[in-house]
Design a protein around this motif. Structure first.
Motif, PDB file in Angstrom:
ATOM      1  N   MET A 117      64.730  89.552  33.452  1.00 40.16           N
ATOM      2  CA  MET A 117      65.721  89.455  34.520  1.00 40.16           C
ATOM      3  C   MET A 117      67.040  88.914  33.994  1.00 40.16           C
ATOM      4  O   MET A 117      68.115  89.316  34.461  1.00 40.16           O
ATOM      5  N   SER A 168      63.284  94.806  31.146  1.00 44.45           N
ATOM      6  CA  SER A 168      62.831  94.088  32.340  1.00 44.45           C
ATOM      7  C   SER A 168      61.492  94.639  32.827  1.00 44.45           C
ATOM      8  O   SER A 168      60.585  93.871  33.183  1.00 44.45           O
ATOM      9  N   GLU A 215      60.162  88.240  41.952  1.00 43.89           N
ATOM     10  CA  GLU A 215      61.533  88.560  41.567  1.00 43.89           C
ATOM     11  C   GLU A 215      62.491  87.433  41.969  1.00 43.89           C
ATOM     12  O   GLU A 215      63.452  87.143  41.244  1.00 43.89           O
TER      13      GLU A 215
END
Length: 333
Positions: free
Chosen positions: A63, A223, A250
């Motif tokens: 991320m 990612s 997330e």
């Protein structure tokens, strides 16, 4: 390609000076925990903490790359859940088969995100949101909406349950290797400089002749691969593929990245500070669990989400004020 002149320690420290605070906070929490709780520094808590949080660290690493470019990846939690199911189905063939194929699955999702964002020009938020829903639905379909037991007769569970030399969990060692590799890419290669430049201004990067699309494709594939690795750790550590897991992962990854000093607007980020951010968030909840055990307070898992949100809000507010301060100084100069 590696460039020996690409890494300047002084510039690196200056660029990541904002991230020093997270290391200080992490160290302070560790000292506090050791002084306050009897078994906080014990090998069991140490190993369990690292093993569990290795999933969130590796997702945060991927991320971090995405956010540095000014993008976002909302699909990582669902991709991790889907990869855990795939890894569980492949577990009879051993870790040497399940691990690379689950990684490939995650990278395929990342490549799909990159295609939607670069070729179809769909905003990252919308593209990865669609992938999040698709991966979650696919995980539930292929698993029958239930956990998928791994094959305990193979070596698949070694990664999530065993320790190297009876010291560190294999999961955290693998994640550490991934983190070092990504740090080298970001700080010592032309690709890393391009990734940082994109966050500073994508149009300007294109005018400079940088390979913007290649770099953006790379970060989304990475990612997805990191999410795939988290899925393998999840299945190996819990003994089953978990299609219902990954919810809000997330958000945890974004929180860790932002706490580590990476700007949500892109152009600035640090791999080591992202690791520290993930560890700091995990350590907060570890300490809360010890407090629950002492009977001093009683926080449910739902309160942990509230604390994570408040913590993230405070950091973003601090970042916003720091950014405005730098802009005002630049304007006055």
């Amino acid at each position: 390609m590696l460039n020996s002149d690409a890494f300047d320690l002084r510039k690196y420290v200056q660029r990541n000076s904002q991230s020093v605070a997270v290391w200080i906070a992490l160290l302070a929490l560790i000292v506090f925990g050791i002084l306050r709780y009897d078994n906080f520094g014990g090998s069991y808590n140490f190993g369990s903490f690292l093993n569990y949080n290795s999933m969130f660290i590796v997702i945060a690493l991927g991320m971090c790359f995405v956010i540095i470019t000014g993008g976002i990846d909302l699909s990582v939690g669902s991709v991790a859940a889907f990869s855990s199911v795939i890894a569980a189905y492949l577990s009879p063939y051993g870790l040497e088969v399940a691990l690379p194929l689950a990684l490939l699955v995650g990278m395929t999702f990342g490549a799909f995100n990159a295609f939607c964002i670069i070729a179809l020009r769909i905003p990252p938020f919308i593209a990865t949101l669609a992938t999040m829903l698709g991966a979650k639905g696919a995980a539930l379909v292929i698993s029958g909406a239930s956990t998928v037991a791994v094959d305990w007769g193979s070596n698949f569970t070694n990664m999530g349950m065993n320790k190297a030399f009876d010291l560190f969990p294999w999961s955290i060692i693998i994640v550490t290797i991934v983190g070092i590799a990504l740090w080298i890419v970001l700080e010592m290669t032309s690709l890393g400089r391009t990734i940082l430049a994109i966050g500073g201004g994508e149009d300007a990067s294109k005018l400079m002749g940088l390979k913007v699309n290649r770099a953006k494709a790379f970060v989304y594939i990475i990612s997805g691969g990191c999410a795939g690795l988290a899925g393998v750790i999840l299945a190996s550590g819990f003994g089953a593929g978990q299609p219902l897991e990954g919810v809000a992962w997330e958000l945890s990854a974004i929180a860790a990245v932002v706490v580590g000093g990476t700007l949500l607007t892109g152009g600035l980020g640090s791999i080591p500070a992202t690791v520290a951010g993930a560890l700091l968030l995990g350590l907060v909840f570890n300490i809360l669990n010890f407090e629950n055990g002492r009977g001093t307070i009683s926080f449910s898992a739902y309160w942990q989400m509230v604390i994570r949100g408040a913590f993230l809000f405070a950091v973003i507010l601090f970042q916003t004020r720091m950014t405005k301060g730098r802009k005002s100084k630049g304007a006055s100069a």
